[in-house]
Motif scaffolding. Structure first.
Motif, PDB file in Angstrom:
ATOM      1  N   ALA A  36      32.881  46.358  39.446  1.00  0.00           N
ATOM      2  CA  ALA A  36      34.071  46.613  38.628  1.00  0.00           C
ATOM      3  C   ALA A  36      34.006  45.771  37.365  1.00  0.00           C
ATOM      4  CB  ALA A  36      35.327  46.294  39.413  1.00  0.00           C
ATOM      5  N   GLU A  37      34.375  46.388  36.295  1.00  0.00           N
ATOM      6  CA  GLU A  37      34.385  45.702  35.010  1.00  0.00           C
ATOM      7  C   GLU A  37      35.792  45.142  34.766  1.00  0.00           C
ATOM      8  OE1 GLU A  37      33.557  46.571  30.247  1.00  0.00           O
ATOM      9  OE2 GLU A  37      33.327  48.151  31.755  1.00  0.00           O
ATOM     10  N   VAL A  38      35.849  43.868  34.468  1.00  0.00           N
ATOM     11  CA  VAL A  38      37.124  43.192  34.238  1.00  0.00           C
ATOM     12  C   VAL A  38      37.546  43.454  32.796  1.00  0.00           C
ATOM     13  CG1 VAL A  38      38.372  41.013  34.292  1.00  0.00           C
ATOM     14  CG2 VAL A  38      36.525  41.435  35.937  1.00  0.00           C
ATOM     15  N   THR A  39      38.688  44.102  32.624  1.00  0.00           N
ATOM     16  CA  THR A  39      39.223  44.415  31.297  1.00  0.00           C
ATOM     17  C   THR A  39      40.261  43.373  30.874  1.00  0.00           C
ATOM     18  OG1 THR A  39      40.954  45.810  32.228  1.00  0.00           O
ATOM     19  CG2 THR A  39      38.842  46.870  31.716  1.00  0.00           C
ATOM     20  N   GLY A  40      40.696  43.502  29.611  1.00  0.00           N
ATOM     21  CA  GLY A  40      41.719  42.578  29.115  1.00  0.00           C
ATOM     22  C   GLY A  40      43.050  42.750  29.824  1.00  0.00           C
ATOM     23  N   ALA A  41      43.382  44.005  30.199  1.00  0.00           N
ATOM     24  CA  ALA A  41      44.632  44.231  30.930  1.00  0.00           C
ATOM     25  C   ALA A  41      44.605  43.551  32.290  1.00  0.00           C
ATOM     26  CB  ALA A  41      44.886  45.725  31.083  1.00  0.00           C
ATOM     27  N   GLU A  42      43.431  43.597  32.952  1.00  0.00           N
ATOM     28  CA  GLU A  42      43.327  42.936  34.259  1.00  0.00           C
ATOM     29  C   GLU A  42      43.381  41.422  34.118  1.00  0.00           C
ATOM     30  OE1 GLU A  42      39.791  44.398  36.044  1.00  0.00           O
ATOM     31  OE2 GLU A  42      40.661  46.364  36.536  1.00  0.00           O
ATOM     32  N   TRP A  43      42.807  40.892  33.046  1.00  0.00           N
ATOM     33  CA  TRP A  43      42.927  39.451  32.801  1.00  0.00           C
ATOM     34  C   TRP A  43      44.400  39.074  32.575  1.00  0.00           C
ATOM     35  CZ3 TRP A  43      39.836  35.244  32.965  1.00  0.00           C
ATOM     36  CH2 TRP A  43      38.466  35.432  33.097  1.00  0.00           C
ATOM     37  N   LEU A  44      45.087  39.856  31.793  1.00  0.00           N
ATOM     38  CA  LEU A  44      46.490  39.550  31.512  1.00  0.00           C
ATOM     39  C   LEU A  44      47.346  39.639  32.766  1.00  0.00           C
ATOM     40  CD1 LEU A  44      48.668  38.956  29.344  1.00  0.00           C
ATOM     41  CD2 LEU A  44      48.935  41.437  29.094  1.00  0.00           C
ATOM     42  N   LYS A  45      47.116  40.676  33.576  1.00  0.00           N
ATOM     43  CA  LYS A  45      47.943  40.826  34.776  1.00  0.00           C
ATOM     44  C   LYS A  45      47.606  39.782  35.829  1.00  0.00           C
ATOM     45  CE  LYS A  45      47.413  44.508  37.339  1.00  0.00           C
ATOM     46  NZ  LYS A  45      47.498  45.905  37.854  1.00  0.00           N
ATOM     47  N   SER A  46      46.339  39.361  35.922  1.00  0.00           N
ATOM     48  CA  SER A  46      45.936  38.381  36.942  1.00  0.00           C
ATOM     49  C   SER A  46      46.327  36.956  36.577  1.00  0.00           C
ATOM     50  CB  SER A  46      44.418  38.444  37.165  1.00  0.00           C
ATOM     51  OG  SER A  46      44.034  39.728  37.622  1.00  0.00           O
TER      52      SER A  46
END
Length: 432
Positions: A311-321
């Motif tokens: 899975a590729e970590v996106t900016g949205a996933e960084w922000l939500k995590s």
């Protein structure tokens, strides 16, 4: 008082002897030359206490003088103390040398007598008929009889006070209070108690420590499949929540336990302002600490597990995590703060919040029958552990349905807002 005196000739220089003045009431005789008596010292006049008979004025010897060129008179006023005889002028005082031709001088003594019987004063003058002059003192008002004050006193200023009907005005200068004052007070409280350091410190240690241990253990595998590497921060955060909830309860319930809430509400009677200040200070502190901790864990997990995940970590996933999880935990702490304000008991509020976090998940594990499958899926999908998992970009594999994306954050925000509104309504109805 004494009027200016004319110079007197020295009796010894003329070789003549002093002749006595004729007694009052006798025909005036023309003496050769009456002397100029020296000025008698003024005696302060005391208030009259009793009447006293007048004393005859002192007689001065009249030395012989040469023929006068012109007549001149001198008036001497001498104040006498009632009840005492007049003091004669000193006889041994030398007279000043005459600067002009000698002239005849006369002496008139005025003596004030106490009321109500005025006494006459005899006026004598050489070569003149004796007369009688009456001086009568007029009664004075009581205010004028008082002794004069050495210094004039300024009129007393009227006491400063509120205008009639204006109400009480404090003499202490005070500025109107606002929310900033309440925020400063709550910040002083929360940073000066040991419970804040212990709870947030233990939370940071658990999240960082468990996150590092889990990432290290998983990194030994060859692959983690499609699981995002940031998901493994969930295990540490699940235990970290159990430290944030007690802190949210203690922000309010500790003041009720110690009685400090009375002082707080006396200093700031606005109940809504007090509750808002507590909520803002607690939310800000928890959000900052949680964001720092989750950010460090996310960086560490991505560095150790990024190559093992497809899975590729996106900016949205960084922000939500990071930010999303921190907001979720902070609003969950606000829910604990509202429950603590409603219960006003630390142990009871902490127990309720732990039950809210763990009880739905634990109960669903015992619902094994098919008739309870829908209830079981509901409890599992909307339980706190599963909502945190969704915020990390995944969910439990055995859960059907439930929230997705940012929905867990909106749910906890709505519940926290309702609880804070109820806490405010209850605080307004209570005395304390």
């Amino acid at each position: 008082m004494t009027s200016p005196q004319q110079p007197q000739p020295d009796p010894a220089a003329n070789g003549t002897e002093a002749q006595p003045q004729p007694a009052p009431g006798t025909p005036p005789q023309a003496p050769a030359a009456p002397p100029m008596p020296p000025a008698a010292p003024a005696v302060p006049q005391a208030p009259p206490t009793q009447a006293a008979p007048p004393a005859p004025p002192a007689q001065q010897p009249a030395p012989e003088q040469p023929a006068p060129a012109a007549e001149a008179g001198t008036m001497m006023l001498q104040a006498q103390t009632p009840g005492q005889p007049p003091q004669p002028a000193p006889a041994d005082r030398p007279a000043p040398a005459p600067a002009a031709p000698p002239r005849e001088a006369g002496t008139m003594m005025l003596q004030a007598q106490p009321m109500p019987e005025p006494q006459p004063l005899a006026a004598h003058g050489p070569g003149k008929d004796a007369g009688t002059m009456m001086l009568q003192a007029q009664p004075q008002a009581p205010a004028l009889a008082q002794a004069p004050q050495p210094y004039a006193q300024a009129p007393a200023a009227p006491p400063a006070g509120p205008a009639p009907g204006a109400g009480y005005v404090s003499p202490i200068p005070a500025s109107p209070t606002h929310l900033g004052h309440a925020l400063a007070s709550e910040w002083t409280k929360i940073r000066s108690v040991r419970s804040t350091i212990w709870t947030l410190g233990v939370m940071a240690v658990l999240v960082l420590g468990i996150g590092a241990l889990v990432a290290t253990a998983v990194s030994t595998n060859e692959s983690i499949g499609a699981t995002p590497p940031l998901f493994f921060g969930f295990f540490g955060m699940l235990l970290g929540i159990l430290c944030v909830l007690p802190l949210g309860v203690l922000v309010v319930s500790s003041e009720y336990g110690t009685g400090m809430i009375r002082t707080t509400l006396t200093a700031c009677p606005a109940r809504g302002r007090v509750l808002a200040a507590k909520a803002l200070v607690f939310f800000g502190l928890t959000f900052v600490v949680t964001t720092v901790v989750t950010g460090l864990v996310a960086i560490m997990d991505n560095a150790l597990l990024g190559d093992l995940s497809r899975a590729e970590v996106t900016g949205a996933e960084w922000l939500k995590s990071t930010v999303g999880v921190s907001l979720y935990v902070s609003f969950l702490g606000l829910l604990a703060l509202a429950v603590g304000s409603l219960i006003r008991h630390s142990a009871g509020a902490i127990t309720i919040m732990i039950g809210v976090v763990l009880l739905p998940f634990v109960l669903s594990m015992f619902m094994l029958t098919d008739s309870l499958s829908d209830l079981r899926n509901f409890l599992l999908g909307y339980s706190i552990p599963n909502q945190i998992t969704v915020m990390y970009g995944s969910k439990f594999p055995f859960v059907d349905g439930g929230p997705a994306g940012w929905e867990p954050l909106w749910i906890v925000m709505g519940i926290a807002a309702l609880a804070l509104g109820g806490a405010y309504a209850v605080m307004r109805q209570r005395d304390v």
